[in-house]
Motif scaffolding. Sequence first.
Motif, mmCIF file in Angstrom:
data_model
loop_
_atom_site.group_PDB
_atom_site.id
_atom_site.type_symbol
_atom_site.label_atom_id
_atom_site.label_comp_id
_atom_site.label_asym_id
_atom_site.label_seq_id
_atom_site.Cartn_x
_atom_site.Cartn_y
_atom_site.Cartn_z
ATOM 1 N N VAL A 1 8.773 19.364 -4.748
ATOM 2 C CA VAL A 1 7.700 19.094 -3.795
ATOM 3 C C VAL A 1 7.629 17.600 -3.498
ATOM 4 N N ALA A 2 7.754 16.773 -4.533
ATOM 5 C CA ALA A 2 7.694 15.323 -4.340
ATOM 6 C C ALA A 2 8.807 14.840 -3.433
ATOM 7 N N ARG A 3 10.021 15.323 -3.661
ATOM 8 C CA ARG A 3 11.135 14.910 -2.811
ATOM 9 C C ARG A 3 10.951 15.404 -1.381
ATOM 10 N N PHE A 4 10.398 16.613 -1.231
ATOM 11 C CA PHE A 4 10.153 17.160 0.097
ATOM 12 C C PHE A 4 9.163 16.282 0.860
ATOM 13 N N VAL A 5 8.055 15.941 0.217
ATOM 14 C CA VAL A 5 7.031 15.121 0.887
ATOM 15 C C VAL A 5 7.604 13.762 1.261
ATOM 16 N N THR A 6 8.336 13.148 0.335
ATOM 17 C CA THR A 6 8.946 11.852 0.639
ATOM 18 C C THR A 6 9.858 11.946 1.851
ATOM 19 N N HIS A 7 10.613 13.033 1.929
ATOM 20 C CA HIS A 7 11.605 13.122 3.000
ATOM 21 C C HIS A 7 11.007 13.421 4.366
ATOM 22 N N VAL A 8 9.987 14.262 4.442
ATOM 23 C CA VAL A 8 9.453 14.612 5.759
ATOM 24 C C VAL A 8 8.424 13.599 6.268
ATOM 25 N N CYS A 9 7.914 12.759 5.393
ATOM 26 C CA CYS A 9 6.942 11.751 5.839
ATOM 27 C C CYS A 9 7.664 10.522 6.373
ATOM 28 N N ASP A 10 7.166 9.961 7.451
ATOM 29 C CA ASP A 10 7.784 8.754 7.985
ATOM 30 C C ASP A 10 6.854 7.541 7.922
ATOM 31 N N TRP A 11 5.722 7.693 7.255
ATOM 32 C CA TRP A 11 4.871 6.535 6.962
ATOM 33 C C TRP A 11 4.020 6.859 5.742
ATOM 34 N N GLY A 12 3.495 5.819 5.151
ATOM 35 C CA GLY A 12 2.637 5.998 3.993
ATOM 36 C C GLY A 12 1.716 4.802 3.845
ATOM 37 N N ALA A 13 0.795 4.876 2.883
ATOM 38 C CA ALA A 13 -0.116 3.774 2.593
ATOM 39 C C ALA A 13 0.359 3.093 1.310
ATOM 40 N N LEU A 14 0.692 1.820 1.419
ATOM 41 C CA LEU A 14 1.165 1.061 0.271
ATOM 42 C C LEU A 14 0.032 0.186 -0.242
ATOM 43 N N ALA A 15 -0.321 0.377 -1.507
ATOM 44 C CA ALA A 15 -1.385 -0.402 -2.134
ATOM 45 C C ALA A 15 -0.778 -1.512 -2.979
ATOM 46 N N THR A 16 -1.242 -2.740 -2.743
ATOM 47 C CA THR A 16 -0.808 -3.904 -3.499
ATOM 48 C C THR A 16 -2.043 -4.630 -4.019
ATOM 49 N N LEU A 17 -1.847 -5.709 -4.771
ATOM 50 C CA LEU A 17 -2.965 -6.533 -5.214
ATOM 51 C C LEU A 17 -3.074 -7.739 -4.294
ATOM 52 N N SER A 18 -4.253 -7.916 -3.713
ATOM 53 C CA SER A 18 -4.452 -8.929 -2.687
ATOM 54 C C SER A 18 -4.356 -10.352 -3.244
ATOM 55 N N THR A 19 -3.767 -11.219 -2.423
ATOM 56 C CA THR A 19 -3.739 -12.650 -2.731
ATOM 57 C C THR A 19 -4.690 -13.422 -1.823
ATOM 58 N N GLN B 1 -7.937 -15.062 -0.738
ATOM 59 C CA GLN B 1 -8.953 -15.644 -1.600
ATOM 60 C C GLN B 1 -10.254 -14.852 -1.607
ATOM 61 N N ALA B 2 -10.615 -14.267 -0.469
ATOM 62 C CA ALA B 2 -11.878 -13.538 -0.374
ATOM 63 C C ALA B 2 -11.890 -12.269 -1.227
ATOM 64 N N VAL B 3 -10.719 -11.661 -1.415
ATOM 65 C CA VAL B 3 -10.639 -10.408 -2.185
ATOM 66 C C VAL B 3 -9.497 -10.486 -3.195
ATOM 67 N N ARG B 4 -9.240 -11.648 -3.720
ATOM 68 C CA ARG B 4 -8.101 -11.848 -4.619
ATOM 69 C C ARG B 4 -8.178 -10.903 -5.827
ATOM 70 N N GLY B 5 -7.064 -10.238 -6.091
ATOM 71 C CA GLY B 5 -6.986 -9.325 -7.221
ATOM 72 C C GLY B 5 -7.491 -7.927 -6.936
ATOM 73 N N TRP B 6 -8.046 -7.719 -5.739
ATOM 74 C CA TRP B 6 -8.536 -6.394 -5.376
ATOM 75 C C TRP B 6 -7.387 -5.561 -4.810
ATOM 76 N N ALA B 7 -7.582 -4.244 -4.870
ATOM 77 C CA ALA B 7 -6.594 -3.354 -4.257
ATOM 78 C C ALA B 7 -6.576 -3.566 -2.747
ATOM 79 N N PHE B 8 -5.382 -3.596 -2.162
ATOM 80 C CA PHE B 8 -5.221 -3.819 -0.723
ATOM 81 C C PHE B 8 -4.191 -2.817 -0.221
ATOM 82 N N ALA B 9 -4.591 -1.936 0.676
ATOM 83 C CA ALA B 9 -3.692 -0.893 1.185
ATOM 84 C C ALA B 9 -3.375 -1.127 2.652
ATOM 85 N N ASP B 10 -2.140 -0.837 3.025
ATOM 86 C CA ASP B 10 -1.718 -0.976 4.410
ATOM 87 C C ASP B 10 -0.762 0.161 4.746
ATOM 88 N N VAL B 11 -0.783 0.593 5.995
ATOM 89 C CA VAL B 11 0.115 1.653 6.459
ATOM 90 C C VAL B 11 1.463 1.042 6.809
#
Length: 248
Positions: A80-98, A100-110
């Motif tokens: 199922v995991a491989r199937f979802v990865t393969h048919v999806c062409d975008w996702g939300a990537l969460a990183t840690l913000s640098t 200053q206003a939200v430093r160290g907070w979760a930051f997600a982008d499409v």
Amino acid sequence: MGKWDWSSSSKVPLAPLPKKSDMGAGGSSQQQKAGLRALEPLTLFIPALERVPPILENLGDWDAAAALPPLPPREDAARVARFVTHVCDWGALATLSTDQAVRGWAFADVLSLSDGPPGAGSGVPYFYLSPLQQSVGNLQENPHATLTMSLAQTNFCRKQGFDPQSPLCAHIMLSGTVTKVNESEMDFARQSLFVRHPEMKTWPSSHNWFFAKLNITNIWVLDYFGGPKIVTPEEYYNVTFQRRGTGQ
């Protein structure tokens, strides 16, 4: 935190993209496509394709005219995991913000992504990134990230009447580190992304685009009630693709 080493190397069609003429004045529109034991290699069947169909060459996407395999059995979480990865062409990537206003907070982008041309997925999520993106700035300081992909971007959940947050609307979370692609896989990353996202070829070179990938260390699959299923990278990559009708 470590710095990014820049020198290192079921049918689920998507709805067609809207025409630019149908978009609002602001240039936007609603997206229709917005420790376990090691298993023996699993097989995910993909319809036989002698070449990428013309409609995929034009759109670079799963389309209503392209045959897709059904959702794998839910008890086979790795598949199922491989199937979802393969048919999806975008996702939300969460990183840690640098920032200053939200430093160290979760930051997600499409982010647009691809694990390979339709019917030839590798399981590795590839990205086309620019140093101008906020997420890239975050990754330069801390390369750890989590990527979420969901079948909510396909017609599967809508046709079944599943809300995007419902566990029945299968989605996966992949954690790991994002690194630049080395020369040995540059051509595959380019082909994988450009066939699914042909517009990328026209993006301004002044933005210094480069190919990157997620090196997966942890995998969670949420496709049914009872909480997420844990899949190891070994189990995930042991899933193999087999095209129906080819004997491969």
